[in-house]
Design an enzyme around this catalytic site. Structure first.
Site, PDB file in Angstrom:
ATOM      1  N   ASP A 144       4.203  -3.101  11.291  1.00 31.35           N
ATOM      2  CA  ASP A 144       4.119  -4.418  10.647  1.00 31.35           C
ATOM      3  C   ASP A 144       3.373  -5.333  11.612  1.00 31.35           C
ATOM      4  OD1 ASP A 144       4.459  -6.948   9.678  1.00 31.35           O
ATOM      5  OD2 ASP A 144       6.606  -6.736   9.258  1.00 31.35           O
TER       6      ASP A 144
ATOM      7  N   LEU B 216      -7.451  -6.271   7.101  1.00 31.68           N
ATOM      8  CA  LEU B 216      -7.246  -6.310   5.647  1.00 31.68           C
ATOM      9  C   LEU B 216      -5.776  -6.474   5.278  1.00 31.68           C
ATOM     10  CD1 LEU B 216     -10.127  -4.990   5.940  1.00 31.68           C
ATOM     11  CD2 LEU B 216      -9.622  -3.767   3.843  1.00 31.68           C
TER      12      LEU B 216
ATOM     13  N   LYS C 297      -4.497 -17.486   3.689  1.00 30.88           N
ATOM     14  CA  LYS C 297      -5.883 -17.053   3.883  1.00 30.88           C
ATOM     15  C   LYS C 297      -6.750 -18.183   4.460  1.00 30.88           C
ATOM     16  CE  LYS C 297      -5.870 -12.732   2.360  1.00 30.88           C
ATOM     17  NZ  LYS C 297      -6.345 -11.604   3.179  1.00 30.88           N
TER      18      LYS C 297
ATOM     19  N   GLY D 253       0.845  -1.202   0.000  1.00 28.34           N
ATOM     20  CA  GLY D 253       0.000   0.000   0.000  1.00 28.34           C
ATOM     21  C   GLY D 253       0.874   1.245   0.000  1.00 28.34           C
TER      22      GLY D 253
ATOM     23  N   TYR E   1      -0.310 -17.495  -0.612  1.00 29.09           N
ATOM     24  CA  TYR E   1      -1.488 -16.637  -0.385  1.00 29.09           C
ATOM     25  C   TYR E   1      -2.686 -17.493   0.013  1.00 29.09           C
ATOM     26  CZ  TYR E   1      -5.022 -13.007  -1.428  1.00 29.09           C
ATOM     27  OH  TYR E   1      -6.053 -12.091  -1.371  1.00 29.09           O
TER      28      TYR E   1
HETATM   29  P1  NAD Z   1      -3.457  -3.891  -1.099  1.00 29.18           P
HETATM   30  O1  NAD Z   1      -2.140  -4.538  -1.304  1.00 29.18           O
HETATM   31  O2  NAD Z   1      -3.716  -2.602  -1.815  1.00 29.18           O
HETATM   32  O3  NAD Z   1      -3.756  -3.669   0.450  1.00 29.18           O
HETATM   33  C1  NAD Z   1      -3.220  -4.465   1.464  1.00 29.18           C
HETATM   34  C2  NAD Z   1      -2.589  -3.542   2.509  1.00 29.18           C
HETATM   35  O4  NAD Z   1      -2.068  -4.334   3.584  1.00 29.18           O
HETATM   36  C3  NAD Z   1      -1.418  -2.734   1.942  1.00 29.18           C
HETATM   37  O5  NAD Z   1      -1.577  -1.377   2.256  1.00 29.18           O
HETATM   38  C4  NAD Z   1      -0.208  -3.334   2.641  1.00 29.18           C
HETATM   39  O6  NAD Z   1       0.865  -2.420   2.764  1.00 29.18           O
HETATM   40  C5  NAD Z   1      -0.809  -3.786   3.966  1.00 29.18           C
HETATM   41  N1  NAD Z   1      -0.050  -4.834   4.652  1.00 29.18           N
HETATM   42  C6  NAD Z   1       0.378  -6.018   4.133  1.00 29.18           C
HETATM   43  N2  NAD Z   1       1.054  -6.719   5.073  1.00 29.18           N
HETATM   44  C7  NAD Z   1       1.053  -5.946   6.205  1.00 29.18           C
HETATM   45  C8  NAD Z   1       1.592  -6.122   7.501  1.00 29.18           C
HETATM   46  N3  NAD Z   1       2.300  -7.213   7.840  1.00 29.18           N
HETATM   47  N4  NAD Z   1       1.406  -5.149   8.416  1.00 29.18           N
HETATM   48  C9  NAD Z   1       0.689  -4.025   8.102  1.00 29.18           C
HETATM   49  N5  NAD Z   1       0.170  -3.806   6.888  1.00 29.18           N
HETATM   50  C10 NAD Z   1       0.342  -4.769   5.939  1.00 29.18           C
HETATM   51  O7  NAD Z   1      -4.575  -4.965  -1.505  1.00 29.18           O
HETATM   52  P2  NAD Z   1      -6.159  -4.850  -1.532  1.00 29.18           P
HETATM   53  O8  NAD Z   1      -6.584  -5.266  -2.879  1.00 29.18           O
HETATM   54  O9  NAD Z   1      -6.610  -3.562  -0.994  1.00 29.18           O
HETATM   55  O10 NAD Z   1      -6.563  -6.024  -0.533  1.00 29.18           O
HETATM   56  C11 NAD Z   1      -6.986  -5.776   0.801  1.00 29.18           C
HETATM   57  C12 NAD Z   1      -7.385  -7.074   1.457  1.00 29.18           C
HETATM   58  O11 NAD Z   1      -8.478  -7.682   0.732  1.00 29.18           O
HETATM   59  C13 NAD Z   1      -6.262  -8.113   1.474  1.00 29.18           C
HETATM   60  O12 NAD Z   1      -6.315  -8.833   2.695  1.00 29.18           O
HETATM   61  C14 NAD Z   1      -6.610  -9.024   0.317  1.00 29.18           C
HETATM   62  O13 NAD Z   1      -6.097 -10.315   0.488  1.00 29.18           O
HETATM   63  C15 NAD Z   1      -8.133  -8.994   0.345  1.00 29.18           C
HETATM   64  N6  NAD Z   1      -8.699  -9.306  -0.972  1.00 29.18           N
HETATM   65  C16 NAD Z   1      -8.618  -8.416  -2.007  1.00 29.18           C
HETATM   66  C17 NAD Z   1      -9.144  -8.755  -3.244  1.00 29.18           C
HETATM   67  C18 NAD Z   1      -9.132  -7.802  -4.413  1.00 29.18           C
HETATM   68  O14 NAD Z   1      -9.599  -8.166  -5.494  1.00 29.18           O
HETATM   69  N7  NAD Z   1      -8.639  -6.582  -4.302  1.00 29.18           N
HETATM   70  C19 NAD Z   1      -9.727 -10.007  -3.441  1.00 29.18           C
HETATM   71  C20 NAD Z   1      -9.756 -10.910  -2.377  1.00 29.18           C
HETATM   72  C21 NAD Z   1      -9.254 -10.541  -1.142  1.00 29.18           C
END
Ligand code: NAD
Ligand code: UDP
Length: 316
Positions: free
Chosen positions: A56, A73, A149, A36, A145
């Protein structure tokens, strides 16, 4: 309400924080910016009900004050994101979620875990209902992944069963919209960026794999309906309109309009990029409809137009 959003500076997290603030809640967003970016929530920083903390969650979660809900998330989400960060991805679905669940338990808060259609793997049942146990290769490249999950769902249910924690599991299907990272490699940012740059749209292989695309505001609506419901079992949130990747590329070209010079090309990506690529994906949303009264509202055509506008100003 005061709500903790881990991964709050990600694509979905930033829209969720915006919506929660709009409803009058206070939000603490925690993020380590691994996938992010601070700029995703820069416009929220002036709001006195919004806080952003760089942490983290795999290492712990240092937060103060009470919470009414914890929405977890945090996780790399795109294939490029989790293939580049395999260990971090496994850790966030085990250590990370453990820390988030402990915060929820300490506060007697509701807990929502962002799960995924990837728990179904390359599904043998179509469309996918929540009762389907999935078809995941536990040693394949995507397993970092998928298994993370799946473990996270098991951990969530364990906290519910052992402590009576009010847990929620949302299985998110492919979601898109503004603030997707330009370089995260998913099909939506790739095609939209390519269309904006008049570059070829790179369809991997034969382009016959299918996906169902949900606009981010529809997802956030479903997420919040689930959070405030009493439903403990998983709920799919996704748009049931299924299309092949090639049909999706054609839809992007139509949305981009006649000035777009891009053409569709078929390319062979690195083997790890398509290994175990799910061939068909479409949610059965009967549970979302009946339990939450949720339906997607934004058409692909409208959602793509908004996403294209964002990418036009974001791509330099
Ligand atoms: P994204 O990568 O934009 O957002 C994930 C965020 O989590 C990022 O800002 C990242 O920096 C943060 N992050 C990761 N590991 C971390 C940690 N250890 N500590 C703190 N922050 C951490 O992805 P997204 O698309 O916004 O996805 C958000 C959530 O939704 C995720 O859990 C993802 O698995 C789930 N999801 C998304 C989709 C999709 O289509 N976008 C589909 C299924 C599930
Ligand atoms: N894909 C593609 N071209 C791209 C990026 C992805 O053809 O530039 C395909 C990919 O092989 C998969 C589908 O689009 O079949 C969706 O991939 P994405 O990475 O968006 O997410 P997934 O649903 O696989 O997690």
């Amino acid at each position: 309400m005061r709500i903790l959003v881990t991964g709050g500076a990600g694509f979905i997290g930033s829209h969720l924080c915006e919506r929660l603030l709009g409803e009058g809640h206070s939000v603490l967003a925690v993020d380590n910016f691994i996938t992010g970016a601070r700029r995703n929530v820069a416009h929220l920083l002036a709001n006195e009900r919004f806080e952003l903390s760089e942490q983290d969650i795999n290492k712990g979660l240092a937060v103060t004050g009470g919470f009414d809900a914890v929405m977890n998330l945090a996780s790399p989400a795109s294939p490029v994101g989790y293939l580049d960060n395999p260990i971090e991805t496994l850790m966030v679905g085990s250590h990370g979620i453990h820390h988030a669940l402990e915060v929820a338990l300490k506060n007697d808060a509701r807990f929502l875990q962002a799960s995924t259609s990837e728990v179904y793997g390359d599904p043998l049942e179509h469309p996918q209902r929540e009762s389907y146990w999935g078809n995941v290769n536990c040693i394949g490249v995507r397993s970092v992944y998928d298994e993370s999950k799946r473990f996270a769902e098991a951990m969530t249910m364990a906290y519910h069963r052992k402590y009576g924690l009010r847990t929620r599991l949302i299985r998110i299907f492919n979601t898109y919209g503004p603030r997707m990272a330009l370089d995260d490699g998913r099909v939506v940012p790739n095609f939209v960026k390519q269309a904006v740059q008049n570059a070829p749209l790179t369809v991997y292989g034969d382009g016959l794999a299918t996906r169902s695309f949900t606009y981010v505001s529809d997802l956030v609506e479903g997420m919040l309906r689930l959070l405030w419901s009493d439903e403990v079992n998983p709920v799919n949130i996704g748009n049931p309109r299924e299309m092949t990747v090639t049909e999706f590329a054609e839809a992007v070209l139509v949305a981009a309009g006649s000035e777009c010079q891009s053409k569709i090309v078929h390319v062979t990506p690195a083997a790890d990029r398509i290994s175990d690529d799910p061939q068909r994906r479409r949610p059965d949303i009967t549970r979302a409809r009946t339990i939450l009264g949720w339906e997607p509202r934004v058409s692909l055509e409208d959602g793509l137009k908004t996403t294209l506008s964002y990418f036009r100003q974001a791509v330099v």
